[in-house]
Design a protein around this motif. Structure first.
Motif, PDB file in Angstrom:
ATOM      1  N   ASP A 170       0.855  -1.183   0.000  1.00 38.72           N
ATOM      2  CA  ASP A 170       0.000   0.000   0.000  1.00 38.72           C
ATOM      3  C   ASP A 170       0.891   1.233   0.000  1.00 38.72           C
ATOM      4  OD1 ASP A 170      -2.702   1.304   0.389  1.00 38.72           O
ATOM      5  OD2 ASP A 170      -1.630   2.083   2.143  1.00 38.72           O
ATOM      6  N   TRP A 171       0.533   2.233  -0.819  1.00 47.23           N
ATOM      7  CA  TRP A 171       1.321   3.461  -0.927  1.00 47.23           C
ATOM      8  C   TRP A 171       0.547   4.639  -0.353  1.00 47.23           C
ATOM      9  CZ3 TRP A 171       3.520   3.488  -6.636  1.00 47.23           C
ATOM     10  CH2 TRP A 171       4.385   2.391  -6.788  1.00 47.23           C
ATOM     11  N   GLU A 172       1.241   5.460   0.388  1.00 43.57           N
ATOM     12  CA  GLU A 172       0.678   6.703   0.913  1.00 43.57           C
ATOM     13  C   GLU A 172       1.622   7.841   0.549  1.00 43.57           C
ATOM     14  OE1 GLU A 172      -0.355   8.851   5.203  1.00 43.57           O
ATOM     15  OE2 GLU A 172      -0.088   6.676   5.103  1.00 43.57           O
ATOM     16  N   VAL A 173       1.180   8.715  -0.338  1.00 44.36           N
ATOM     17  CA  VAL A 173       2.016   9.811  -0.810  1.00 44.36           C
ATOM     18  C   VAL A 173       1.904  10.988   0.145  1.00 44.36           C
ATOM     19  CG1 VAL A 173       2.503  11.363  -2.736  1.00 44.36           C
ATOM     20  CG2 VAL A 173       1.693   9.031  -3.181  1.00 44.36           C
ATOM     21  N   GLN A 174       3.046  11.513   0.572  1.00 43.70           N
ATOM     22  CA  GLN A 174       3.057  12.666   1.453  1.00 43.70           C
ATOM     23  C   GLN A 174       2.798  13.923   0.614  1.00 43.70           C
ATOM     24  OE1 GLN A 174       3.618  11.621   4.712  1.00 43.70           O
ATOM     25  NE2 GLN A 174       3.741   9.629   3.741  1.00 43.70           N
ATOM     26  N   PRO A 175       1.772  14.715   0.928  1.00 42.06           N
ATOM     27  CA  PRO A 175       1.443  15.895   0.115  1.00 42.06           C
ATOM     28  C   PRO A 175       2.600  16.894   0.082  1.00 42.06           C
ATOM     29  CG  PRO A 175      -0.348  15.362   1.632  1.00 42.06           C
ATOM     30  CD  PRO A 175       0.829  14.530   2.044  1.00 42.06           C
ATOM     31  N   ASP A 210      11.533  17.147  -3.043  1.00 39.22           N
ATOM     32  CA  ASP A 210      11.454  15.714  -2.772  1.00 39.22           C
ATOM     33  C   ASP A 210      10.009  15.234  -2.818  1.00 39.22           C
ATOM     34  OD1 ASP A 210      14.183  15.612  -2.382  1.00 39.22           O
ATOM     35  OD2 ASP A 210      14.041  15.899  -0.218  1.00 39.22           O
ATOM     36  N   VAL A 211       9.823  14.065  -3.396  1.00 39.20           N
ATOM     37  CA  VAL A 211       8.542  13.369  -3.351  1.00 39.20           C
ATOM     38  C   VAL A 211       8.724  12.172  -2.420  1.00 39.20           C
ATOM     39  CG1 VAL A 211       6.818  12.091  -4.666  1.00 39.20           C
ATOM     40  CG2 VAL A 211       7.917  14.094  -5.680  1.00 39.20           C
ATOM     41  N   ASN A 212       7.933  12.146  -1.350  1.00 33.00           N
ATOM     42  CA  ASN A 212       8.052  11.098  -0.330  1.00 33.00           C
ATOM     43  C   ASN A 212       6.826  10.192  -0.372  1.00 33.00           C
ATOM     44  OD1 ASN A 212      10.525  12.140   1.014  1.00 33.00           O
ATOM     45  ND2 ASN A 212       9.202  13.878   1.469  1.00 33.00           N
ATOM     46  N   VAL A 213       7.088   8.898  -0.382  1.00 31.29           N
ATOM     47  CA  VAL A 213       6.007   7.911  -0.443  1.00 31.29           C
ATOM     48  C   VAL A 213       6.216   6.880   0.665  1.00 31.29           C
ATOM     49  CG1 VAL A 213       4.813   6.187  -1.854  1.00 31.29           C
ATOM     50  CG2 VAL A 213       5.833   8.209  -2.943  1.00 31.29           C
ATOM     51  N   LYS A 214       5.184   6.708   1.491  1.00 32.53           N
ATOM     52  CA  LYS A 214       5.226   5.684   2.535  1.00 32.53           C
ATOM     53  C   LYS A 214       4.695   4.379   1.956  1.00 32.53           C
ATOM     54  CE  LYS A 214       3.485   4.586   7.177  1.00 32.53           C
ATOM     55  NZ  LYS A 214       2.618   5.035   8.295  1.00 32.53           N
ATOM     56  N   VAL A 215       5.524   3.352   1.983  1.00 31.31           N
ATOM     57  CA  VAL A 215       5.172   2.050   1.417  1.00 31.31           C
ATOM     58  C   VAL A 215       5.014   1.053   2.558  1.00 31.31           C
ATOM     59  CG1 VAL A 215       5.875   0.207  -0.157  1.00 31.31           C
ATOM     60  CG2 VAL A 215       6.481   2.587  -0.674  1.00 31.31           C
ATOM     61  N   LEU A 249       3.223  15.557 -11.753  1.00 35.72           N
ATOM     62  CA  LEU A 249       4.170  14.552 -11.275  1.00 35.72           C
ATOM     63  C   LEU A 249       3.355  13.400 -10.715  1.00 35.72           C
ATOM     64  CD1 LEU A 249       7.188  16.303  -9.514  1.00 35.72           C
ATOM     65  CD2 LEU A 249       7.244  14.725 -11.440  1.00 35.72           C
ATOM     66  N   ALA A 250       3.537  12.230 -11.294  1.00 35.29           N
ATOM     67  CA  ALA A 250       2.686  11.098 -10.947  1.00 35.29           C
ATOM     68  C   ALA A 250       3.500   9.978 -10.321  1.00 35.29           C
ATOM     69  CB  ALA A 250       1.959  10.580 -12.190  1.00 35.29           C
ATOM     70  N   GLN A 280       0.251  14.929  -8.555  1.00 30.05           N
ATOM     71  CA  GLN A 280       0.303  16.278  -7.999  1.00 30.05           C
ATOM     72  C   GLN A 280       0.634  17.237  -9.134  1.00 30.05           C
ATOM     73  OE1 GLN A 280       0.217  17.517  -4.432  1.00 30.05           O
ATOM     74  NE2 GLN A 280      -0.121  19.337  -5.687  1.00 30.05           N
ATOM     75  N   ASP A 281      -0.161  18.304  -9.275  1.00 27.69           N
ATOM     76  CA  ASP A 281       0.094  19.294 -10.321  1.00 27.69           C
ATOM     77  C   ASP A 281       1.041  20.376  -9.824  1.00 27.69           C
ATOM     78  OD1 ASP A 281      -1.465  18.051 -12.214  1.00 27.69           O
ATOM     79  OD2 ASP A 281      -3.261  19.228 -11.771  1.00 27.69           O
ATOM     80  N   PHE A 282       1.940  20.784 -10.728  1.00 27.27           N
ATOM     81  CA  PHE A 282       2.886  21.858 -10.448  1.00 27.27           C
ATOM     82  C   PHE A 282       2.781  22.893 -11.563  1.00 27.27           C
ATOM     83  CE2 PHE A 282       4.413  18.161  -8.313  1.00 27.27           C
ATOM     84  CZ  PHE A 282       5.019  18.613  -7.143  1.00 27.27           C
ATOM     85  N   THR A 283       3.184  24.101 -11.264  1.00 24.47           N
ATOM     86  CA  THR A 283       3.093  25.154 -12.265  1.00 24.47           C
ATOM     87  C   THR A 283       4.464  25.738 -12.581  1.00 24.47           C
ATOM     88  OG1 THR A 283       2.698  26.842 -10.564  1.00 24.47           O
ATOM     89  CG2 THR A 283       0.757  25.825 -11.594  1.00 24.47           C
TER      90      THR A 283
END
Length: 249
Positions: free
Chosen positions: A121-126, A139-144, A227-228, A240-243
């Motif tokens: 299960d993945w939980e992406v940190q906003p 940084d993109v952090n993902v809790k696995v 960024l997916a 997550q959308d970035f501009t």
């Protein structure tokens, strides 16, 4: 499959094996690792470094390979998963001339695909900062979390989805910009993986100043960038959308 490249996989649909192991060419010690996977000592965690199409004719280079004893490089940047994901997006959004297209009819196994003996299960940190600048990495952090019954590792893949403007810079719809593998996780155990991203990772190469802004080189055009976090090149878990407020060169 003790091979050095992707082979014709039509027999998978014909015979329906429970699983297929691409072991590549592991040398004299490679088979020891394969045995550990087959007998369950370790859970597999490798991911495909290429897209596997249903038939050789489903690869975009098929029409230009070996014609009149010559090969024609006609795919431009649309090689491998970049072709399939871009054509799929073209068809879904009706942005171009993709015609009647079925992703599932072309692709048997997408780039980045791989099986495991356990589940995750993945939980992406906003992310709080959603503005891309030239010099500031983020940084993109993902809790696995291992939600299965045996120990295993998982791979988190990060793809950039860049804005495309008709007649402008050629861009693939999805581009791998980073990935990270967890430590060995016991059932119920979690790990946070971090993938660092910079503007350069998402840049497109404008070799002929296609957007007529007086610049030829790597750049990010103004617009919205996605960024997916994905399990492979096609299956998105979180976006997550970035501009980019103004172009970055």
């Amino acid at each position: 499959l003790n091979v050095g490249n992707i082979i014709d996989m039509q027999w998978v649909a014909r015979y329906n094996p429970g699983a297929v192991a691409y072991i590549w060419q592991g040398g004299q010690e490679g088979c020891r690792g394969v045995l550990d996977v087959l007998n369950g000592t370790v859970s597999p965690s490798g991911k495909l470094p290429d897209t596997i199409a249903h038939t050789p004719a489903d690869y975009p280079a098929a029409d230009h390979y070996g014609a009149d004893d010559r090969n024609f490089y006609a795919e431009d940047i649309y090689v491998g998963y970049r072709y399939y994901e871009t054509r799929y997006e073209d068809y879904v959004l009706n942005q171009g001339n993709a015609g009647d297209y079925s992703y599932d009819s072309d692709v048997a196994f997408p780039f980045g695909y791989g099986l495991s003996y356990t589940t995750f299960d993945w939980e992406v940190q906003p992310l709080t900062d959603t503005v891309i600048t030239q010099d500031a990495p983020f940084d993109v952090n993902v809790k696995v979390t291992n939600t299965g019954s045996v120990a295993g590792k998982d791979v988190v893949e990060l793809y950039a989805h860049t804005p495309y403007y008709n007649g402008g810079i050629e861009k693939a719809e999805a581009v791998l910009v980073g990935y990270a593998k967890t430590k060995l996780l016991q059932p119920g155990e979690s790990d946070v993986v971090t993938i660092e991203v910079t503007a350069q990772d998402m840049a497109s190469y404008d070799w002929d100043d296609a957007n007529n802004n007086g610049f030829a080189g790597y750049e990010l055009e103004a617009g919205t960038y996605g960024l997916a976090v994905q399990r492979n090149s096609h299956d998105i878990v979180f976006t997550q959308d970035f501009t980019v407020a103004s172009g970055i060169q």
